[in-house]
Design a protein around this motif. Structure first.
Motif, PDB file in Angstrom:
ATOM      1  N   VAL A  56       3.924  -3.058 -14.540  1.00  6.62           N
ATOM      2  CA  VAL A  56       3.811  -3.785 -15.807  1.00  6.62           C
ATOM      3  C   VAL A  56       3.432  -5.256 -15.596  1.00  6.62           C
ATOM      4  N   SER A  57       3.324  -5.668 -14.347  1.00  2.00           N
ATOM      5  CA  SER A  57       2.937  -7.042 -14.045  1.00  2.00           C
ATOM      6  C   SER A  57       1.498  -7.290 -14.487  1.00  2.00           C
ATOM      7  N   GLU A  58       1.245  -8.492 -14.971  1.00  4.02           N
ATOM      8  CA  GLU A  58      -0.131  -8.839 -15.364  1.00  4.02           C
ATOM      9  C   GLU A  58      -1.048  -8.863 -14.141  1.00  4.02           C
ATOM     10  N   TYR A  59      -0.467  -8.922 -12.936  1.00  2.00           N
ATOM     11  CA  TYR A  59      -1.259  -8.986 -11.704  1.00  2.00           C
ATOM     12  C   TYR A  59      -1.475  -7.610 -11.083  1.00  2.00           C
ATOM     13  N   TYR A  60      -0.848  -6.591 -11.683  1.00  2.00           N
ATOM     14  CA  TYR A  60      -0.966  -5.240 -11.126  1.00  2.00           C
ATOM     15  C   TYR A  60      -2.426  -4.780 -10.992  1.00  2.00           C
ATOM     16  N   PRO A  61      -3.281  -4.964 -12.012  1.00  2.00           N
ATOM     17  CA  PRO A  61      -4.677  -4.523 -11.850  1.00  2.00           C
ATOM     18  C   PRO A  61      -5.376  -5.212 -10.675  1.00  2.00           C
ATOM     19  N   PHE A  62      -5.049  -6.485 -10.453  1.00  2.00           N
ATOM     20  CA  PHE A  62      -5.621  -7.244  -9.341  1.00  2.00           C
ATOM     21  C   PHE A  62      -5.159  -6.651  -8.004  1.00  2.00           C
ATOM     22  N   VAL A  63      -3.862  -6.423  -7.884  1.00  2.00           N
ATOM     23  CA  VAL A  63      -3.288  -5.834  -6.665  1.00  2.00           C
ATOM     24  C   VAL A  63      -3.872  -4.437  -6.448  1.00  2.00           C
ATOM     25  N   LYS A 118      10.042 -11.847  -1.337  1.00  2.00           N
ATOM     26  CA  LYS A 118       8.822 -12.611  -1.629  1.00  2.00           C
ATOM     27  C   LYS A 118       7.908 -11.838  -2.572  1.00  2.00           C
ATOM     28  N   LEU A 119       7.765 -10.548  -2.322  1.00  2.00           N
ATOM     29  CA  LEU A 119       6.917  -9.702  -3.176  1.00  2.00           C
ATOM     30  C   LEU A 119       7.511  -9.570  -4.571  1.00  2.00           C
ATOM     31  N   LYS A 120       8.835  -9.495  -4.622  1.00  2.00           N
ATOM     32  CA  LYS A 120       9.511  -9.376  -5.918  1.00  2.00           C
ATOM     33  C   LYS A 120       9.394 -10.680  -6.706  1.00  2.00           C
ATOM     34  N   ASP A 121       9.602 -11.796  -6.035  1.00  2.00           N
ATOM     35  CA  ASP A 121       9.497 -13.103  -6.692  1.00  2.00           C
ATOM     36  C   ASP A 121       8.110 -13.323  -7.290  1.00  2.00           C
ATOM     37  N   ALA A 122       7.091 -12.779  -6.636  1.00  2.00           N
ATOM     38  CA  ALA A 122       5.713 -12.922  -7.126  1.00  2.00           C
ATOM     39  C   ALA A 122       5.407 -11.908  -8.224  1.00  2.00           C
ATOM     40  N   GLY A 123       6.336 -10.972  -8.444  1.00  2.00           N
ATOM     41  CA  GLY A 123       6.131  -9.973  -9.486  1.00  2.00           C
ATOM     42  C   GLY A 123       5.320  -8.764  -9.030  1.00  2.00           C
ATOM     43  N   VAL A 124       5.070  -8.665  -7.724  1.00  2.00           N
ATOM     44  CA  VAL A 124       4.268  -7.555  -7.194  1.00  2.00           C
ATOM     45  C   VAL A 124       5.093  -6.267  -7.109  1.00  2.00           C
ATOM     46  N   VAL A 125       6.352  -6.399  -6.694  1.00  2.00           N
ATOM     47  CA  VAL A 125       7.227  -5.227  -6.633  1.00  2.00           C
ATOM     48  C   VAL A 125       8.446  -5.448  -7.522  1.00  2.00           C
ATOM     49  N   ARG A 126       9.109  -4.353  -7.844  1.00  2.00           N
ATOM     50  CA  ARG A 126      10.353  -4.454  -8.600  1.00  2.00           C
ATOM     51  C   ARG A 126      11.389  -3.587  -7.919  1.00  2.00           C
ATOM     52  N   GLU A 127      12.643  -3.865  -8.219  1.00  2.00           N
ATOM     53  CA  GLU A 127      13.713  -3.079  -7.614  1.00  2.00           C
ATOM     54  C   GLU A 127      14.525  -2.382  -8.698  1.00  2.00           C
ATOM     55  N   THR A 128      15.003  -1.203  -8.345  1.00  2.00           N
ATOM     56  CA  THR A 128      15.838  -0.420  -9.237  1.00  2.00           C
ATOM     57  C   THR A 128      17.065  -0.010  -8.444  1.00  2.00           C
ATOM     58  N   LYS A 164       0.844  -1.209   0.000  1.00  2.00           N
ATOM     59  CA  LYS A 164       0.000   0.000   0.000  1.00  2.00           C
ATOM     60  C   LYS A 164       0.875   1.252   0.000  1.00  2.00           C
ATOM     61  N   MET A 165       1.966   1.237   0.759  1.00  2.00           N
ATOM     62  CA  MET A 165       2.891   2.373   0.791  1.00  2.00           C
ATOM     63  C   MET A 165       3.521   2.586  -0.584  1.00  2.00           C
ATOM     64  N   LEU A 166       3.872   1.485  -1.239  1.00  2.00           N
ATOM     65  CA  LEU A 166       4.503   1.556  -2.560  1.00  2.00           C
ATOM     66  C   LEU A 166       3.523   2.021  -3.641  1.00  2.00           C
ATOM     67  N   ASP A 167       2.245   2.032  -3.294  1.00  2.00           N
ATOM     68  CA  ASP A 167       1.232   2.502  -4.232  1.00  2.00           C
ATOM     69  C   ASP A 167       1.396   4.001  -4.505  1.00  2.00           C
TER      70      ASP A 167
END
Length: 114
Positions: free
Chosen positions: A80-87, A57-67, A28-31
């Motif tokens: 850009v994750s296909e799950y982003y709209p769901f999240v 864990k969040l990165k492995d699931a594709g929910v977050v990314r790191e730069t 939610k914070m990363l939103d």
């Protein structure tokens, strides 16, 4: 019908991940803002390895990314994750967490990772 099963399983995986209060709060914070591990450590008053494990864990699931920015690793929602709209649809129902960032800034602990 095969595709629907995978979708349900992935949704269940993401819901299980977000069933953890710390991870749900992080997402939610990363939103609204990107964060560095050290900032999460300060906000959640927990160890860096624990925070890193949540983020992994969040990165492995594709929910977050790191730069990487120099020596810093900055985390953001993976839009850009296909799950982003769901999240995103789940986050829509949660209270804004920006106050946590303000508290960090007031304590002079907001990291300038540039």
């Amino acid at each position: 019908m095969e595709g629907a099963t995978v979708e349900i399983e992935k949704a269940a995986t993401i819901l299980k991940l977000l069933g953890d209060k710390t991870r749900l709060t992080m997402v939610k914070m990363l939103d609204t803002n990107d964060y560095c591990v050290c900032e999460f450590v300060e906000i959640f008053k927990t160890s860096q390895p624990a925070i890193s494990q949540h983020l992994r864990k969040l990165k492995d699931a594709g929910v977050v990314r790191e730069t990487r920015r120099g020596q810093w690793i900055i985390y953001s929602l993976n839009k850009v994750s296909e799950y982003y709209p769901f999240v995103q649809s789940l986050l829509h129902h949660l209270p804004n967490q920006d106050f946590r960032l303000k508290e960090l800034e007031e304590q002079g602990l907001r990291i300038s990772c540039d």
